[in-house]
Enzyme design. Structure first.
Site, PDB file in Angstrom:
ATOM      1  CD  GLU A 270      -3.050  -0.817   0.296  1.00  0.00           C
ATOM      2  OE1 GLU A 270      -3.070   0.239  -0.369  1.00  0.00           O
ATOM      3  OE2 GLU A 270      -3.890  -1.714   0.160  1.00  0.00           O
ATOM      4  CB  CYS A 304      -1.787   7.084   1.148  1.00  0.00           C
ATOM      5  SG  CYS A 304      -3.156   6.273   1.986  1.00  0.00           S
ATOM      6  CD  GLU A 405       2.685  10.145  -0.912  1.00  0.00           C
ATOM      7  OE1 GLU A 405       3.714   9.451  -0.836  1.00  0.00           O
ATOM      8  OE2 GLU A 405       1.560   9.725  -0.588  1.00  0.00           O
TER       9      GLU A 405
HETATM   10  P1  NAD Z   1       8.370   4.558   4.770  1.00  0.00           P
HETATM   11  O1  NAD Z   1       8.364   3.754   3.530  1.00  0.00           O
HETATM   12  O2  NAD Z   1       9.492   5.493   5.003  1.00  0.00           O
HETATM   13  O3  NAD Z   1       8.335   3.621   6.061  1.00  0.00           O
HETATM   14  C1  NAD Z   1       7.281   2.705   6.266  1.00  0.00           C
HETATM   15  C2  NAD Z   1       7.771   1.565   7.124  1.00  0.00           C
HETATM   16  O4  NAD Z   1       8.791   0.864   6.433  1.00  0.00           O
HETATM   17  C3  NAD Z   1       8.373   1.962   8.458  1.00  0.00           C
HETATM   18  O5  NAD Z   1       7.936   1.037   9.439  1.00  0.00           O
HETATM   19  C4  NAD Z   1       9.868   1.834   8.230  1.00  0.00           C
HETATM   20  O6  NAD Z   1      10.606   1.566   9.388  1.00  0.00           O
HETATM   21  C5  NAD Z   1       9.905   0.659   7.281  1.00  0.00           C
HETATM   22  N1  NAD Z   1      11.101   0.590   6.434  1.00  0.00           N
HETATM   23  C6  NAD Z   1      11.849   1.604   5.951  1.00  0.00           C
HETATM   24  N2  NAD Z   1      12.858   1.129   5.201  1.00  0.00           N
HETATM   25  C7  NAD Z   1      12.747  -0.222   5.218  1.00  0.00           C
HETATM   26  C8  NAD Z   1      13.489  -1.280   4.616  1.00  0.00           C
HETATM   27  N3  NAD Z   1      14.556  -1.041   3.857  1.00  0.00           N
HETATM   28  N4  NAD Z   1      13.077  -2.551   4.838  1.00  0.00           N
HETATM   29  C9  NAD Z   1      11.989  -2.816   5.588  1.00  0.00           C
HETATM   30  N5  NAD Z   1      11.262  -1.850   6.188  1.00  0.00           N
HETATM   31  C10 NAD Z   1      11.622  -0.579   5.993  1.00  0.00           C
HETATM   32  O7  NAD Z   1       6.965   5.306   4.774  1.00  0.00           O
HETATM   33  P2  NAD Z   1       6.451   6.393   5.798  1.00  0.00           P
HETATM   34  O8  NAD Z   1       7.179   7.648   5.512  1.00  0.00           O
HETATM   35  O9  NAD Z   1       6.439   5.837   7.182  1.00  0.00           O
HETATM   36  O10 NAD Z   1       4.929   6.512   5.372  1.00  0.00           O
HETATM   37  C11 NAD Z   1       4.481   7.410   4.438  1.00  0.00           C
HETATM   38  C12 NAD Z   1       4.185   6.714   3.125  1.00  0.00           C
HETATM   39  O11 NAD Z   1       3.186   5.703   3.328  1.00  0.00           O
HETATM   40  C13 NAD Z   1       3.593   7.645   2.090  1.00  0.00           C
HETATM   41  O12 NAD Z   1       4.141   7.395   0.829  1.00  0.00           O
HETATM   42  C14 NAD Z   1       2.117   7.288   2.113  1.00  0.00           C
HETATM   43  O13 NAD Z   1       1.431   7.644   0.949  1.00  0.00           O
HETATM   44  C15 NAD Z   1       2.172   5.825   2.341  1.00  0.00           C
HETATM   45  N6  NAD Z   1       0.897   5.326   2.863  1.00  0.00           N
HETATM   46  C16 NAD Z   1       0.109   4.567   2.043  1.00  0.00           C
HETATM   47  C17 NAD Z   1      -1.111   4.095   2.503  1.00  0.00           C
HETATM   48  C18 NAD Z   1      -1.985   3.248   1.639  1.00  0.00           C
HETATM   49  O14 NAD Z   1      -2.898   2.616   2.163  1.00  0.00           O
HETATM   50  N7  NAD Z   1      -1.758   3.177   0.338  1.00  0.00           N
HETATM   51  C19 NAD Z   1      -1.543   4.401   3.797  1.00  0.00           C
HETATM   52  C20 NAD Z   1      -0.711   5.175   4.598  1.00  0.00           C
HETATM   53  C21 NAD Z   1       0.515   5.623   4.119  1.00  0.00           C
END
Ligand code: NAD
Length: 511
Positions: A270, A304, A405
């Protein structure tokens, strides 16, 4: 307007979080609250003050190994053997406990993420419905009988995938966990939940409710930790994890795919969005404006599904511009626990800096800054990551504020001349998560919605989400769906069984 003072009762002891720092010293692994073996203690910053409000245990690779082993043991053991209706009963008990704790969870979510309490309450207040609905599906993943000739009886069985790694973002921690735990547990999977490093607290609170509900040890394990190089990467790489359900950025999804390539596990992604919100001149413009302004600033822009590209048919463009500007002035930005606050701070200093950087890009690219665009530095909010609701007029779809974004409360108002141009602009994006369109012409509603490349299209409404409605993206917005029957399906595998009724098999080498 001053911040409302609230006292929090946490699982780690009752403390007033306005003063003392809350303490979450343990991970939840195998039904025990345990100290990290190769992690440590992280600090959770209150985005409204910029100060540490909680100290939280985080895990490393060794802790993920322990959590995955516990999840595997539960899957192969008591949970795996439990009849589905009993699993459903546990889920319902958990859903009821969740509901009883909504106010506390909403306050903690607000404290950790900065989301305005009125928004947290509305969101968190819905989650028990998701858990209950998925509980109701726990004994309904039937297989099918496949018509064949009389010599065989063929049928399918639906089987849980196994151990799931649930990796959540910081913008909607409890919602994201709910959208993963509900279908995973209904399918019969076990889970290692890793919340974002910025918002680790509420996942541990979920662990406490899982314990109170009486789930067998190891069914749900909670390991806060970092992403790259930390618990997130270890979970994504783990060879005994059958599926990663990830919500976050597209680049992180790419990294997770590379990390897990050797293990060939399953994925639900997602990811982000840059959603078009199309306002046709034949719409009920007042309603459309209520939705368009709110969907551009909700969650302080950190959603998102944000309707951040507002595509406006030219005859109503001036009215839309004026309303956006006047509505921006009415948004009460303030301390997120204050009952009167509409919009809290950005969730982190990094996110605030990013939003302000994009305001600069908008200006440099020639969009007209109509409202907002600055950090709010008045005394009562000093120290927090507050930003003004922001509106750019005369934006074009090739500008960075319309293509990337931002994750801040920044609306780009883009004029269009006709239906074909609206559709072309809407689809001219790398993303395809959500879209909205407003029109009173029923033919146009169907025509346009059928051409929009997005996982969910709202007509004459926006951000209307339920447990029953599949949610997820086209293109760079992700793989698979959360919610609805599709979500359950994504935690199940299919086995086809073919039984010969005769029990005979010809000798291929007889002649
Ligand atoms: P992010 O990708 O930076 O981090 C998300 C999660 O991934 C965190 O728990 C982080 O610790 C983990 N992570 C980071 N690097 C990793 C790796 N190399 N391996 C495994 N895990 C790793 O995202 P964010 O900044 O926390 O969230 C914002 C993003 O989430 C935005 O792009 C937003 O649009 C998206 N989002 C999407 C939805 C949806 O339903 N489509 C809902 C909410 C947020």
């Amino acid at each position: 307007m001053g911040a409302t003072t609230l006292t929090f009762a946490t699982r780690s002891g009752s403390q007033a979080h306005d003063g003392p720092v809350a303490d979450y010293p343990a991970l939840y692994i195998g039904g025990q609250w345990v100290a990290p073996t190769d992690g440590g203690t992280m600090e959770s910053i209150d985005p409204a003050t910029g100060r540490v409000w909680a100290r939280v245990a985080f895990g490393g690779k060794g802790d993920i190994d322990r959590a995955v082993a516990a999840a595997r043991a539960a899957f192969d053991g008591e949970w795996g053997r439990m009849p589905p209706h009993e699993r459903a009963a546990l889920m319902r008990r958990f859903a009821d406990l969740y509901r009883q704790n909504v106010e506390r969870l909403a306050q903690l979510e607000t404290r950790d993420s900065g989301r305005a309490l009125r928004e947290s309450r509305a969101d968190v207040g819905m989650h028990h419905n998701y858990y209950h609905w998925f509980a109701s599906l726990a004994d309904k993943h039937h297989g099918r009988t496949i018509p064949m000739d009389d010599s065989v009886h063929a049928f399918t069985s639906r089987l849980p995938l196994g151990v799931v790694g649930a990796i959540c973002p910081w913008n909607v921690p409890l919602m994201s966990a709910c959208w993963k735990l509900g279908p995973a547990l209904a399918a019969g999977c076990t889970v290692v939940l890793k919340p974002a490093e910025q918002t680790p607290v509420t996942a541990l609170e979920l662990g406490a409710l899982i314990e109170e509900a009486g789930f067998p040890a190891g069914v749900v394990n909670v390991v806060p930790g970092y992403g790259a190089g930390g618990a997130g990467e270890a979970l994504a790489a783990h060879s005994d994890v059958n599926k990663i359900s990830f919500t976050g950025e597209a680049d992180t999804a790419r990294a997770i795919l590379k990390t897990g390539a050797d293990s060939l596990k399953r994925y639900t992604f997602e990811l982000g969005g840059k959603s078009p919100h199309i306002l046709f001149a034949d719409a009920d413009v007042e309603q459309a404006l209520n939705a368009a302004t709110n969907s551009a600033w909700t969650l302080c822009g950190q959603s998102c599904a944000l309707g951040s590209r507002v595509l406006v048919e030219r005859p109503i463009y001036d009215r839309v511009v004026e309303t956006f500007a006047s509505r921006a002035a009415k948004v009460r930005v303030g301390m997120p626990l204050d009952e009167a606050t509409h919009m809290g701070p950005q969730s982190s200093a990094d996110q605030l800096e990013k939003t302000l950087r994009y305001v600069g890009f908008g200006r440099d690219d020639g969009a007209e800054l109509l409202a907002g665009g600055k950090r709010i530095e008045r005394e009562s909010l000093a120290g927090g990551y507050f930003v003004e609701p922001t509106v750019f007029a005369n934006a074009t779809n090739d500008m960075r504020i319309a293509r990337e974004e931002i994750f801040g409360p920044v609306a780009a108002l883009i004029p269009f001349d006709d239906e074909a141009e609206a559709i072309a602009l809407a689809n001219d994006t790398a993303y395809g998560l959500t879209a909205g369109l407003w029109t009173q012409n029923v033919g146009r509603a169907h025509r346009v919605s059928a051409k929009i490349q997005a996982g969910i299209v709202w007509v004459n409404t926006y951000r209307y989400l339920r447990w029953t409605t599949p949610y997820g993206g086209f293109k760079a917005s992700g793989w698979g769906r959360e919610n609805g029957l599709e979500a359950l399906d994504s935690y199940l595998d299919t086995r086809t069984t073919v039984v010969s009724t005769a029990g005979t098999f010809p000798d291929a080498y007889a002649s």
